[in-house]
Enzyme design. Sequence first.
Site, PDB file in Angstrom:
ATOM      1  N   GLU A 180     -26.435 -46.616  44.300  1.00 27.62           N
ATOM      2  CA  GLU A 180     -27.714 -46.312  43.650  1.00 27.62           C
ATOM      3  C   GLU A 180     -28.359 -45.107  44.325  1.00 27.62           C
ATOM      4  OE1 GLU A 180     -28.909 -47.633  40.991  1.00 27.62           O
ATOM      5  OE2 GLU A 180     -27.476 -49.274  40.799  1.00 27.62           O
ATOM      6  N   VAL A 240     -26.780 -42.278  24.906  1.00 27.48           N
ATOM      7  CA  VAL A 240     -26.724 -43.730  25.031  1.00 27.48           C
ATOM      8  C   VAL A 240     -27.567 -44.094  26.243  1.00 27.48           C
ATOM      9  CG1 VAL A 240     -25.256 -45.747  25.372  1.00 27.48           C
ATOM     10  CG2 VAL A 240     -24.405 -43.792  24.056  1.00 27.48           C
ATOM     11  N   SER A 288     -29.581 -47.235  28.354  1.00 29.04           N
ATOM     12  CA  SER A 288     -29.801 -48.677  28.481  1.00 29.04           C
ATOM     13  C   SER A 288     -31.212 -48.972  28.980  1.00 29.04           C
ATOM     14  CB  SER A 288     -28.769 -49.295  29.424  1.00 29.04           C
ATOM     15  OG  SER A 288     -28.808 -48.629  30.662  1.00 29.04           O
ATOM     16  N   ASN A 289     -31.807 -48.004  29.643  1.00 26.54           N
ATOM     17  CA  ASN A 289     -33.124 -48.257  30.220  1.00 26.54           C
ATOM     18  C   ASN A 289     -34.081 -47.128  29.807  1.00 26.54           C
ATOM     19  OD1 ASN A 289     -35.249 -49.156  31.766  1.00 26.54           O
ATOM     20  ND2 ASN A 289     -34.365 -48.461  33.718  1.00 26.54           N
ATOM     21  N   TYR A 308     -23.167 -34.522  24.501  1.00 26.69           N
ATOM     22  CA  TYR A 308     -23.682 -35.789  25.013  1.00 26.69           C
ATOM     23  C   TYR A 308     -24.768 -35.500  26.042  1.00 26.69           C
ATOM     24  CZ  TYR A 308     -24.171 -40.338  27.060  1.00 26.69           C
ATOM     25  OH  TYR A 308     -24.722 -41.523  27.493  1.00 26.69           O
ATOM     26  N   ASN A 312     -30.845 -41.079  35.769  1.00 29.79           N
ATOM     27  CA  ASN A 312     -32.109 -41.826  35.803  1.00 29.79           C
ATOM     28  C   ASN A 312     -33.068 -41.268  36.848  1.00 29.79           C
ATOM     29  OD1 ASN A 312     -31.340 -42.895  38.325  1.00 29.79           O
ATOM     30  ND2 ASN A 312     -30.504 -44.753  37.412  1.00 29.79           N
TER      31      ASN A 312
END
Length: 344
Positions: free
Chosen positions: A121, A176, A178-179, A225, A230
């Site tokens: 992370e 795409v 997710s968050n 793309y 994040n």
Amino acid sequence: MAFLFRLIQKCGLFTALVLLAVIVMLFPNDFRQIIKPVTSYSNDPLVVLVWNWPFLTNFTAGRDVCRDLYAIENCVLTCNKSMFDRASVVAFHHRELQINISDLPRGTRPPNQKWLWVSLESPSNTKRIRQLNGLFNWTMTYRKDSDIFIPYGSLMKRSQHTNVSIPKKSFLSTWVISNYQKKSRRAKVYFNLSKYMQIDIYGKSVKRYLAKKLLLPTISKYAFYLAFENSIHKDYITEKLWRNSFMAGSVPVVLGPPRVNYEEFVPSDSFIHVNDFPSEEKLAGFLKDLWQNRTRYEQYFNWRKHYTVKMHTDWTERFCTICTKFNSLPQSKIYDNLHDWFHK
Ligand SMILES: *[C@@H]1O[C@H](CO)[C@@H](O)[C@H](O)[C@H]1NC(C)=O
Ligand SMILES: *[C@@H]1O[C@H](CO)[C@@H](O)[C@H](O)[C@H]1NC(C)=O
Ligand SMILES: *[C@@H]1O[C@H](CO)[C@@H](O)[C@H](O)[C@H]1NC(C)=O
Ligand SMILES: *[C@@H]1O[C@H](CO)[C@@H](O)[C@H](O)[C@H]1NC(C)=O
Ligand SMILES: *[C@@H]1O[C@H](CO)[C@@H](O)[C@H](O)[C@H]1NC(C)=O
Ligand SMILES: *[C@@H]1O[C@H](CO)[C@@H](O)[C@H](O)[C@H]1NC(C)=O
Ligand SMILES: *[C@@H]1O[C@H](CO)[C@@H](O)[C@H](O)[C@H]1NC(C)=O
């Protein structure tokens, strides 16, 4: 050797020896590396204890898994905490550690045992790291300057050039996510871009769920793309580039660390960087023009003649690399300030 002779010629044997002694004193580690025997004398296997297996998935393979899967001899990988006293390395995955920071080994730490801090992370998504200052000897992260570097993906040079096949393209661009957080920089860039060009968005949080097995086939139909990280940190280049763009065969538009940092990992003509444009309007204009000129668009695939893409996703493989790196890692090291090291 030649260096030594020249030294003796220039300043005489005595002075040369004194100089050599000074050099050895100044750089003891370098000299220890040189005179160190290549193989260890002991036949006891190296024991690597993984204190908390990532994502609480159970580690079920046998103790010889590194030999069976990767032909790495004489190394035991285990999650059995009773092996603590015999372990040369204890690896801690941060994600589980930050949930319960007191879940650390109790009792005395065997002399010479190395504690390894493991995380994929970014600093923005890493909590309670200050409490770990002064505990670890080594790090294993996506950062290039970790003791063990574990990137999300890498390029491998092909032994011989090949022709590139570009998947058939039907649509302009996709993302795409997710968050999805409206206030994040990447959501704002997306929102601004979407005023000037068509972007198809998928993901749980926008209620257009894409099944895992449809991920790459779907993205591959798009020319571009949005590989938006994040959070923005040095070397933090994730599967959004390696898998979602490169493996799918779509040209990445990246938001992340500066272009020069990407270029340490991938060719400069393999991606388009958001920062290269003064506004989203200009970026959208560039992408639409590129899409209209097949010759120019295809130039973003040239690098594939020389490289293949490898994704790194397997935790067993990552932990087994500890065995092969063990002998070349620094012998006395302490991360007195892990927080500052990771945030620098
Ligand atoms: C792992 O093992 C524990 C205890 O044996 C069990 O409760 C848990 O469901 C297992 N988890 C997975 C993902 O298999
Ligand atoms: C864990 O290691 C201890 C000490 O080597 C051993 O006695 C025990 O059987 C091991 N447990 C498992 C589940 O393998
Ligand atoms: C945290 O870990 C400690 C030590 O293993 C354990 O005693 C405690 O119950 C754990 N706390 C939680 C909330 O899981
Ligand atoms: C590459 O494409 C050219 C032209 O289509 C063809 O002549 C050549 O045989 C191909 N090479 C390989 C390795 O497929
Ligand atoms: C999005 O566009 C607005 C209005 O042009 C601008 O003020 C803002 O800086 C842009 N946001 C980002 C993240 O580029
Ligand atoms: C497409 O791009 C190529 C290479 O940059 C250029 O030579 C050519 O003129 C362009 N074609 C059109 C129709 O704009
Ligand atoms: C590893 O780190 C611990 C904790 O800081 C330290 O006490 C120990 O001396 C270090 N081990 C080595 C071999 O440097």
